[in-house]
Enzyme design. Structure first.
Site, short mmCIF file in Angstrom:
data_model
loop_
_atom_site.label_atom_id
_atom_site.label_comp_id
_atom_site.label_asym_id
_atom_site.label_seq_id
_atom_site.Cartn_x
_atom_site.Cartn_y
_atom_site.Cartn_z
N ALA A 117 49.21 23.56 29.17
CA ALA A 117 50.50 23.76 28.49
C ALA A 117 51.60 24.05 29.51
CB ALA A 117 50.39 24.92 27.48
N LYS A 118 51.31 24.90 30.48
CA LYS A 118 52.34 25.25 31.47
C LYS A 118 52.65 24.08 32.39
CE LYS A 118 53.42 29.50 30.32
NZ LYS A 118 54.66 29.73 29.56
N GLY A 166 60.64 35.30 22.37
CA GLY A 166 59.65 36.29 22.82
C GLY A 166 60.34 37.51 23.41
N ALA A 167 61.49 37.86 22.82
CA ALA A 167 62.36 38.90 23.41
C ALA A 167 61.77 40.30 23.32
CB ALA A 167 63.73 38.87 22.74
N SER A 196 54.02 29.09 34.71
CA SER A 196 53.11 30.13 35.22
C SER A 196 52.43 29.61 36.48
CB SER A 196 52.04 30.46 34.19
OG SER A 196 51.02 31.25 34.77
N ASP A 212 59.37 32.09 14.27
CA ASP A 212 58.15 31.59 14.89
C ASP A 212 58.54 30.27 15.56
OD1 ASP A 212 55.81 30.30 15.51
OD2 ASP A 212 54.81 30.76 13.60
N VAL A 213 58.50 30.24 16.89
CA VAL A 213 59.03 29.07 17.60
C VAL A 213 58.19 27.81 17.40
CG1 VAL A 213 60.21 30.44 19.37
CG2 VAL A 213 57.86 29.64 19.81
N TYR A 225 46.00 27.00 28.61
CA TYR A 225 47.25 27.59 29.14
C TYR A 225 47.76 26.81 30.35
CZ TYR A 225 50.26 31.51 30.76
OH TYR A 225 51.31 32.31 31.17
P1 NAP Z 1 54.49 39.29 26.24
O1 NAP Z 1 54.89 40.61 26.77
O2 NAP Z 1 53.21 39.18 25.48
O3 NAP Z 1 55.69 38.70 25.36
C1 NAP Z 1 55.58 37.48 24.67
C2 NAP Z 1 56.36 37.63 23.38
O4 NAP Z 1 56.33 36.34 22.70
C3 NAP Z 1 55.74 38.65 22.43
O5 NAP Z 1 56.74 39.50 21.90
C4 NAP Z 1 55.13 37.76 21.35
O6 NAP Z 1 55.03 38.39 20.09
C5 NAP Z 1 56.12 36.62 21.31
N1 NAP Z 1 55.60 35.45 20.62
C6 NAP Z 1 54.32 35.00 20.60
N2 NAP Z 1 54.22 33.93 19.82
C7 NAP Z 1 55.45 33.68 19.33
C8 NAP Z 1 55.98 32.71 18.44
N3 NAP Z 1 55.20 31.76 17.89
N4 NAP Z 1 57.30 32.74 18.14
C9 NAP Z 1 58.10 33.71 18.68
N5 NAP Z 1 57.65 34.67 19.52
C10 NAP Z 1 56.34 34.66 19.83
O7 NAP Z 1 54.41 38.20 27.43
P2 NAP Z 1 55.10 38.16 28.89
O8 NAP Z 1 54.07 38.56 29.86
O9 NAP Z 1 56.42 38.84 28.85
O10 NAP Z 1 55.27 36.58 29.05
C11 NAP Z 1 56.46 35.90 28.76
C12 NAP Z 1 56.33 34.47 29.27
O11 NAP Z 1 56.03 34.48 30.66
C13 NAP Z 1 55.22 33.66 28.60
O12 NAP Z 1 55.65 32.34 28.39
C14 NAP Z 1 54.10 33.70 29.62
O13 NAP Z 1 53.22 32.59 29.50
C15 NAP Z 1 54.88 33.69 30.92
N6 NAP Z 1 54.11 34.24 32.03
C16 NAP Z 1 53.73 35.56 32.07
C17 NAP Z 1 52.99 36.03 33.14
C18 NAP Z 1 52.55 37.45 33.25
O14 NAP Z 1 51.80 37.77 34.20
N7 NAP Z 1 52.97 38.35 32.38
C19 NAP Z 1 52.62 35.16 34.18
C20 NAP Z 1 53.04 33.84 34.11
C21 NAP Z 1 53.78 33.38 33.04
P3 NAP Z 1 53.61 39.11 19.73
O15 NAP Z 1 53.43 40.18 20.75
O16 NAP Z 1 53.82 39.58 18.34
O17 NAP Z 1 52.56 38.01 19.87
#
Ligand code: NAP
Length: 261
Positions: free
Chosen positions: A154-155, A10-11, A139, A60-61, A151
């Site tokens: 899962a978390k 998810g980089a 999360s 795709d993970v 969610y």
């Molecule tokens: P983000 O900006 O949406 O980034 C997630 C990335 O994962 C996106 O580039 C997405 O691609 C990619 N992705 C989705 N499905 C995938 C797959 N099957 N294989 C490979 N890549 C995939 O999210 P973020 O906010 O940085 O979150 C990152 C992590 O932190 C997640 O696990 C999230 O649950 C956790 N988290 C975030 C928050 C928050 O407030 N932001 C809070 C708690 C936990 P697409 O955009 O193309 O879908």
């Protein structure tokens, strides 16, 4: 951390890109893994221009074949991997009566199956050098949040898997930890439709409720992940570190019982 190789899934996203930059600045070569290859080419160019090493890899993970191929590519091009950041994520929020099986399965597939598949594919590479770091994104929602049964489950599962793998892999020199962010300003919560995804409103509420009085930044999470990925964290395993500005504590506090602010 010179010569270490990290895989960040998810980089292209908010936390993933901040983590990749942070690791690269510390001298780690980073494989930038995302479901869309084009989404990480700009970041790879940026890291390379700054003197680092970065490899964009489409994967795709949720797909075991693609995960195996991704790890093979990283091992061939860069060596390692020594560090895995299971960060890829999606939301599909809705209340129980509206939540479809597809909503449930899709969220579990990315967060839980994806983290499992990536850990399974990398750990032998880590065990060979008797050094490894597996870092899973949990999360604050694992504690329970309306509209997020899929969610939250899962978390919570990610945290359980973290502890199980810490026990299994510790003797091989591999630590396994989770980081649980609160509200972090990234596209994920901003773009979703449910409780975590009320975008700006949620961000404002987090800033008001968290004891530190601000929403989180991707860099807050990245710095914690980079610390856990380093040598100095070698005696920490099986833990979930909360990076949430104290958000759940703020929710518990009674009005009028806090200090004047
Ligand atoms: P983000 O900006 O949406 O980034 C997630 C990335 O994962 C996106 O580039 C997405 O691609 C990619 N992705 C989705 N499905 C995938 C797959 N099957 N294989 C490979 N890549 C995939 O999210 P973020 O906010 O940085 O979150 C990152 C992590 O932190 C997640 O696990 C999230 O649950 C956790 N988290 C975030 C928050 C928050 O407030 N932001 C809070 C708690 C936990 P697409 O955009 O193309 O879908």
């Amino acid at each position: 951390m010179n010569e270490r190789i990290a895989v960040v899934t998810g980089a292209a996203g908010g936390i993933g890109s901040a983590t990749a930059r942070c690791l690269a600045r510390a001298g780690t070569a980073v494989a930038l893994v995302d479901i869309e290859a084009e989404s990480v080419t700009g970041l790879a160019a940026e890291i390379t221009a700054a003197g680092g090493r970065a490899l964009p890899v489409r994967c795709d993970v949720t797909d075991p074949v693609q995960v195996k191929a991704m790890v093979r590519t990283v091992a061939r091009e860069f060596g390692g991997p020594h560090i895995l950041v299971n960060n890829a994520g999606i939301l599909s929020d809705s209340e129980l009566h509206l939540m479809s099986r597809a909503d449930w399965d899709a969220v579990h597939a990315v967060h839980l199956r994806g983290a499992f598949l990536c850990a399974r594919a990398v750990y032998r590479h880590m065990a060979r050098g008797r050094w490894g770091r597996i870092l899973n994104l949990s999360s604050v929602s694992s504690l329970g949040a309306a509209g997020q049964a899929n969610y939250a489950a899962a978390k919570a599962g990610v945290e359980g898997m973290t502890r199980a793998l810490a026990v299994e892999l510790g003797p091989l020199g591999i630590t396994v930890n989770a980081v649980a962010p609160g509200f972090i300003e990234t596209p994920l919560p901003q773009g979703a439709g449910g409780s975590e995804g009320a975008g700006g409103a949620w961000s404002a509420a987090a800033a008001e409720t968290a004891p530190v009085r601000r929403a989180g930044r991707p860099e807050d999470v990245a710095a914690t992940l980079a610390f856990l990925a380093g040598d100095e964290a070698s005696y920490i395993t099986g833990q979930t570190i909360h990076v949430d500005g104290g958000l759940p504590l703020g929710r518990l506090s009674l009005d009028g019982c806090g200090v004047e602010n």
